[in-house]
Write an enzyme that holds these catalytic residues in place. Structure first.
Site, PDB file in Angstrom:
ATOM      1  N   LYS A  17     -16.274  -8.711 -14.188  1.00  0.00           N
ATOM      2  CA  LYS A  17     -17.097  -9.676 -13.432  1.00  0.00           C
ATOM      3  C   LYS A  17     -18.393  -9.032 -12.933  1.00  0.00           C
ATOM      4  O   LYS A  17     -19.414  -9.706 -12.838  1.00  0.00           O
ATOM      5  CB  LYS A  17     -16.300 -10.305 -12.288  1.00  0.00           C
ATOM      6  N   LYS A  39     -10.662 -12.592 -23.935  1.00  0.00           N
ATOM      7  CA  LYS A  39      -9.718 -13.628 -23.485  1.00  0.00           C
ATOM      8  C   LYS A  39     -10.445 -14.965 -23.291  1.00  0.00           C
ATOM      9  O   LYS A  39     -11.647 -14.980 -22.969  1.00  0.00           O
ATOM     10  CB  LYS A  39      -8.974 -13.190 -22.220  1.00  0.00           C
ATOM     11  N   LYS A  71     -12.093 -19.690 -18.302  1.00  0.00           N
ATOM     12  CA  LYS A  71     -12.605 -20.940 -17.751  1.00  0.00           C
ATOM     13  C   LYS A  71     -14.116 -20.944 -17.660  1.00  0.00           C
ATOM     14  O   LYS A  71     -14.765 -21.943 -17.840  1.00  0.00           O
ATOM     15  CB  LYS A  71     -12.088 -21.068 -16.308  1.00  0.00           C
TER      16      LYS A  71
HETATM   17  P1  ATP Z   1     -12.412 -17.399 -14.468  1.00  0.00           P
HETATM   18  O1  ATP Z   1     -12.981 -17.533 -15.848  1.00  0.00           O
HETATM   19  O2  ATP Z   1     -13.014 -18.346 -13.462  1.00  0.00           O
HETATM   20  O3  ATP Z   1     -12.322 -15.994 -13.984  1.00  0.00           O
HETATM   21  P2  ATP Z   1      -9.732 -17.581 -15.494  1.00  0.00           P
HETATM   22  O4  ATP Z   1      -9.809 -18.454 -16.706  1.00  0.00           O
HETATM   23  O5  ATP Z   1      -9.561 -16.117 -15.697  1.00  0.00           O
HETATM   24  O6  ATP Z   1     -10.930 -17.922 -14.542  1.00  0.00           O
HETATM   25  P3  ATP Z   1      -7.872 -17.799 -13.239  1.00  0.00           P
HETATM   26  O7  ATP Z   1      -7.955 -18.894 -12.252  1.00  0.00           O
HETATM   27  O8  ATP Z   1      -8.448 -16.490 -12.830  1.00  0.00           O
HETATM   28  O9  ATP Z   1      -8.547 -18.193 -14.616  1.00  0.00           O
HETATM   29  O10 ATP Z   1      -6.359 -17.598 -13.720  1.00  0.00           O
HETATM   30  C1  ATP Z   1      -5.270 -18.480 -13.514  1.00  0.00           C
HETATM   31  C2  ATP Z   1      -4.072 -17.989 -14.293  1.00  0.00           C
HETATM   32  O11 ATP Z   1      -4.296 -18.131 -15.698  1.00  0.00           O
HETATM   33  C3  ATP Z   1      -3.727 -16.515 -14.086  1.00  0.00           C
HETATM   34  O12 ATP Z   1      -2.325 -16.379 -13.996  1.00  0.00           O
HETATM   35  C4  ATP Z   1      -4.223 -15.837 -15.332  1.00  0.00           C
HETATM   36  O13 ATP Z   1      -3.481 -14.671 -15.647  1.00  0.00           O
HETATM   37  C5  ATP Z   1      -3.996 -16.913 -16.379  1.00  0.00           C
HETATM   38  N1  ATP Z   1      -4.928 -16.794 -17.505  1.00  0.00           N
HETATM   39  C6  ATP Z   1      -6.275 -16.816 -17.428  1.00  0.00           C
HETATM   40  N2  ATP Z   1      -6.825 -16.723 -18.660  1.00  0.00           N
HETATM   41  C7  ATP Z   1      -5.784 -16.628 -19.534  1.00  0.00           C
HETATM   42  C8  ATP Z   1      -5.699 -16.505 -20.958  1.00  0.00           C
HETATM   43  N3  ATP Z   1      -6.777 -16.482 -21.715  1.00  0.00           N
HETATM   44  N4  ATP Z   1      -4.474 -16.432 -21.526  1.00  0.00           N
HETATM   45  C9  ATP Z   1      -3.355 -16.477 -20.765  1.00  0.00           C
HETATM   46  N5  ATP Z   1      -3.364 -16.598 -19.419  1.00  0.00           N
HETATM   47  C10 ATP Z   1      -4.563 -16.674 -18.794  1.00  0.00           C
END
Ligand code: ATP
Ligand code: LTN
Length: 332
Positions: free
Chosen positions: A115, A197, A200
Site C-alpha cells: 500500500k 492478487k 477491490k
Molecule cells: P483493498 O483492495 O481495499 O485493500 P481487499 O480486496 O484486499 O481490499 P479486504 O477488505 O482487505 O479486501 O479483505 C477482505 C477479506 O478478503 C480478507 O479476509 C482477505 O484476506 C480476503 N481477500 C482479499 N483479496 C482476496 C483474494 N484475491 N483472494 C482471496 N481472498 C482475498
C-alpha cells in the site's frame, strides 16, 4: 472469559463492492461457521481510512457492506454484524497494543509495503499501525479463529506475537488466535495480471470480477482473462492464469482439479472460460437477488447495525476493562 462455543472473528473493509476474491477467499465461508462457532463479523471502516476515502461514499459503502454480508448468508440472529467505528473499544485497545508491538515488525508487513508503494503520496501512520488495530479487533473478543484469505495470514501472526508478548508480562489475558484459511481459493488472482492478487481497489476493471457485476460483464471479463499459449486446461506453477481460473471453477462447482482437467481435455480455452463464467454467474445469482432486496430496506439494515454494535460493545467492554487494570490505568 467463559465461553460455550469457540469464537470466530473476521472483518472486511468497506472500500467498495467486494470482489470474487473476497467472496471466494473469505466471505463465502463465513455463514457456514455460524452453527459451530460464536461468530462476529465487522465492517472495518476505521481500517478503510488508512487510504483516503470520500466521506459520502464511505458512509454508503459501509451500509452496503452490511447488506452484502447478510446477502451472503450471515444471519444477524446467529452472528454479530457491526461497523467497527460504532464500538470505540477497538481504537482504545489498539493504543495499548501498539505499546507492545516493535516498530520493525510493522515495517516488514507485506500489506504495508504494497500500500505504501501504491500510495506514495500518503504513507500515513495509520497505514503502518493498521495491523495493531486489526489485532485489537481480534483480541477484544477472545477470538479462537480468524477466517481470512492468505494475504492476511501475516497480520494474524503479528496479532499472536502481540498477544503472547502481553500475556508474558501480565498473565493469561488474551486468547491466542489461529488464522483459518480455505484450501482452495485462498488467493484469487487478477484476471489481467495473474501474478497479482485480485483486489477491490484495482483500477483496471477487466482484472476484477465484483460480486454485483451483471452476467454479461462477468462473461466478458472471463473471456478476456489472460492465460497462456499452451492451450491445455491443467494446473501448473508456470500457468498462473489457467490455474487461477481452475481454482475459481473448482470453488463454484465443487469439482476437483483432476475432474476439471479430464472434463476439458482436448478443448480450447474458449470453452473453458465460458464454463468458468457460467459457474460464477450461477453462484452469484441468488446472492445478487438477496442483496437488492436487503438494500431496499434501510431501516432493517440500520437496526442490524445498532443491535450488532450494542452486543459487540458489551462483550468488548469486559476485556478492555481487564486490560486497563492490568497495565495500571487508574480506575475512577
Ligand atoms: P483493498 O483492495 O481495499 O485493500 P481487499 O480486496 O484486499 O481490499 P479486504 O477488505 O482487505 O479486501 O479483505 C477482505 C477479506 O478478503 C480478507 O479476509 C482477505 O484476506 C480476503 N481477500 C482479499 N483479496 C482476496 C483474494 N484475491 N483472494 C482471496 N481472498 C482475498
Ligand atoms: N485487515 C483485513 C480486514 C480486517 C480483518 C480484521 C480481518 C480488519 N479487521 C479482523 C480479520 C480480523 C483486510 O485487509 N482484509
Amino acid at each position: 472469559m467463559e465461553k460455550m462455543k469457540k469464537r470466530v472473528y473476521s472483518g472486511i473493509q468497506p472500500t467498495g463492492v467486494f470482489t470474487l476474491g473476497n467472496f471466494v477467499g473469505a466471505v463465502r465461508g463465513w455463514p457456514k461457521l455460524q452453527e459451530e462457532y460464536d461468530c462476529i463479523y465487522s465492517v472495518a471502516d476505521q481500517h478503510a481510512i488508512t487510504v483516503r476515502q470520500n466521506p459520502a461514499d464511505l458512509r454508503r459503502q459501509s451500509r452496503e457492506m452490511v447488506a452484502l454480508l447478510l446477502a451472503s448468508g450471515i444471519d444477524p440472529q446467529k452472528s454479530i454484524v457491526f461497523v467497527q467505528s460504532h464500538v470505540p473499544a477497538h481504537a482504545q485497545l489498539s493504543w495499548v497494543l501498539g505499546c507492545f508491538c516493535p516498530f520493525g515488525d510493522l515495517t516488514r508487513m507485506h500489506q504495508f509495503k504494497e500500500k505504501s508503494a501504491k500510495h506514495p503520496e500518503d504513507i500515513n501512520g495509520g497505514l503502518l499501525t493498521y495491523p495493531i488495530l486489526m489485532a485489537a479487533d481480534i483480541l477484544l473478543y477472545g477470538t479462537d479463529y480468524v477466517p481470512v484469505g492468505v494475504d492476511q495470514k501475516q497480520h494474524v501472526e503479528l496479532t499472536r506475537d502481540i498477544a503472547q508478548r502481553f500475556n508474558g508480562v501480565y498473565g493469561d489475558v488474551f486468547t491466542i488466535p489461529d488464522a483459518m484459511i480455505p484450501k482452495v481459493g485462498a488467493k484469487v488472482m487478477s484476471l489481467q495480471e495473474p501474478a497479482k492478487k485480485m483486489s477491490k481497489s484495482d483500477s483496471n476493471e477487466n482484472a476484477v470480477v465484483r460480486v454485483l457485476d451483471e452476467p454479461d460483464a462477468i462473461l466478458r471479463k472471463f473471456k478476456r482473462a489472460v492465460t497462456d499459449s499452451e492451450g491445455s486446461v491443467r494446473a501448473a506453477e508456470d500457468k498462473p492464469g489457467v490455474t487461477n481460473l481452475m481454482s475459481i471453477y473448482s470453488v463454484c462447482t465443487g469439482k476437483t482439479f483432476e475432474e476439471i482437467e479430464a472434463a476439458f481435455a482436448g478443448q480450447g480455452y474458449g470453452v473453458f472460460k465460458q464454463a468458468v463464467a457460467e459457474s460464477v454467474i450461477d453462484t452469484l445469482r441468488p446472492f445478487q437477488q438477496e442483496y437488492k432486496r436487503l438494500l431496499a430496506d434501510k431501516a432493517y439494515l440500520d437496526g442490524v447495525m445498532a443491535d450488532g454494535a450494542a452486543r459487540a460493545a458489551a462483550l468488548a467492554a469486559r476485556l478492555l476493562t481487564k486490560v486497563y487494570k492490568k497495565v495500571g490505568f487508574l480506575q475512577l
